[in-house]
Scaffold this active site. Structure first.
Site, PDB file in Angstrom:
ATOM      1  N   GLU A 158      75.000  13.802 -28.387  1.00 32.74           N
ATOM      2  CA  GLU A 158      74.434  13.527 -27.304  1.00 32.74           C
ATOM      3  C   GLU A 158      73.955  12.143 -26.836  1.00 32.74           C
ATOM      4  OE1 GLU A 158      70.512  12.281 -25.356  1.00 32.74           O
ATOM      5  OE2 GLU A 158      70.847  11.394 -27.450  1.00 32.74           O
ATOM      6  N   ASP A 202      74.559  12.946 -33.668  1.00 29.00           N
ATOM      7  CA  ASP A 202      75.132  11.991 -33.830  1.00 29.00           C
ATOM      8  C   ASP A 202      74.491  10.958 -33.663  1.00 29.00           C
ATOM      9  OD1 ASP A 202      73.995  12.904 -30.935  1.00 29.00           O
ATOM     10  OD2 ASP A 202      75.674  11.232 -30.002  1.00 29.00           O
TER      11      ASP A 202
HETATM   12 NI    NI Z   1      67.512  10.848 -29.297  1.00 26.67          NI
END
Ligand code: NI
Length: 393
Positions: free
Chosen positions: A140, A82
């Site tokens: 994340e 991401d």
């Molecule tokens: Ni990172």
């Protein structure tokens, strides 16, 4: 250790392909939990490699499983996919195509590395003893994190070891670092609303002032680190947001406080949570206010397991040289790789990505964040070397 090891060397074409993938991903960043095009691209690309079972454990994650021709260990490699809500200012020819979204943490590199490793290893299927799972993990950068969702979907079932890496824009390219034990922090936060009784500023006797109460709370919270936990404990309690009234002649009804709490050890974390609530409760009661506390447990600290870390260090040294990996201190950042490494022995390695001719590299999450693409080769070689040591004959 297996009897005969296959040594894989990346060809120039393979390196160029990894760089091409990285630049494509960099141009097409997507925010956490919205990685629809990224995961579709990964899914389609992985399907073109031989011998992989490719699945979608969650809406925007992808897993590829490479089952070897012989029984053996099951290992997992993880990349996060991401990007961040940042307007890119690098001026790179392959800068983000999307306004306000940028791969400003290097996850484009992580993804391209793992894609390259999956392609190379998928061609070695008959030599593999065991199984390799490639985790392309979404989200994340945003709580509750994608790793937890993937683990809940069962991707780590039966896995013996899990490995992950993070590019580091401030560490010289060619330098890999690993931290024994806790490597990243428990990354929590809380929001508290202090409720009093508003009124005219000239008649404080008719009010219950949440501003004065909040000031006392903020000051008292500083005693957690200085007086409640030991000087040897690593802990940060930072009040970072504060919202009170909007007129100077009005004592407001309520004040909102936000704070970030970082620690490494679960005992210290627990002690901090208890102390925070105790201080808020005591001070609000003493002042006649009420409170509403929302404590959010963020990512757990990534704790590098000694066995998995020894494997990673040995593999890096064998392929990249004795000097390539050094032990480093833990960082106060959060990382949801811990959702994997809480379940399976794991190790997380930082891969230097600062170009030697960049005297003032931008930190992560910065609009000018950049990596030296040579770091992609180091990262790919790390995973390949671990695979050679653990599952390749
Ligand atoms: Ni990172």
């Amino acid at each position: 250790m297996l009897t005969k090891q296959t040594q894989i060397e990346l060809s120039n074409e393979q390196v160029e392909e990894i760089i091409r993938w990285r630049r494509y991903l960099h141009q097409h960043p997507e925010l956490s939990f919205q990685e629809h095009k990224t995961s579709a691209f990964l899914y389609e690309t992985l399907l073109t490699f031989p011998n992989l079972e490719v699945t979608r454990p969650t809406a925007t994650s992808v897993m590829a499983v490479l089952k070897g021709g012989h029984p053996g260990k099951v290992i997992g490699f993880r990349a996060d996919i991401d990007a961040l809500p940042i307007q890119e200012e690098t001026g790179l020819p392959f800068a983000s195509n999307y306004d306000g979204v940028m791969h400003a943490c290097g996850h484009d590199g992580h993804t391209a590395i793992l894609l390259g490793v999956a392609k190379v290893l998928s061609a070695q299927q008959e030599k593999i003893h065991g199984e390799i799972r490639f985790f392309f993990q979404h989200a994340e950068e945003q709580l509750p994190g994608g790793a937890r969702e993937m683990v809940e979907a069962g991707v780590t079932d039966g896995v013996d070891y899990v490995f992950g890496l993070h590019l580091s824009s401030l560490t010289p390219v060619g330098q890999l670092t690993i931290t024994p034990g806790a490597a990243t922090s428990n990354s929590d936060m809380f929001h508290v609303t202090i409720k009093g009784k508003g009124g005219h500023s000239s008649q404080p006797e008719n009010t219950v002032d949440p501003v004065v109460t909040s000031a006392q709370i903020i000051t008292n919270l500083q005693t957690i680190v200085s007086r409640i936990t030991s000087p040897k404990d690593e802990l940060v309690v930072s009040v970072t947001t504060l919202q009170a009234g909007d007129a100077v002649n009005v004592i407001p009804e309520e004040v909102k406080i936000g704070a970030s709490v970082r620690s490494f050890n679960q005992e210290v974390r627990k002690k901090a949570v208890e102390a925070i609530e105790q201080i808020i409760k005591g001070v609000t009661e003493a002042n006649g206010c009420h409170y509403e506390l929302n404590y959010t447990y963020g990512y757990d600290s990534v704790v590098n397991e000694p066995g998995a870390s020894a494997i990673a260090m040995e593999a890096i040294r064998r392929k990249l040289g004795e000097e390539a990996v050094i032990e480093a201190e833990a960082i106060m950042g959060g990382e949801d790789f811990s959702a994997f490494s809480n379940i399976v022995p794991g190790s997380f390695v930082f891969v230097g990505a600062c170009s030697p001719d960049n005297p003032s590299p931008a930190p992560h999450h910065h609009p000018k964040f950049m990596i030296d693409e040579d770091a992609l080769v180091y990262g790919a070689n790390m995973f390949l070397s671990i695979a050679e040591d653990l599952v390749l004959e």
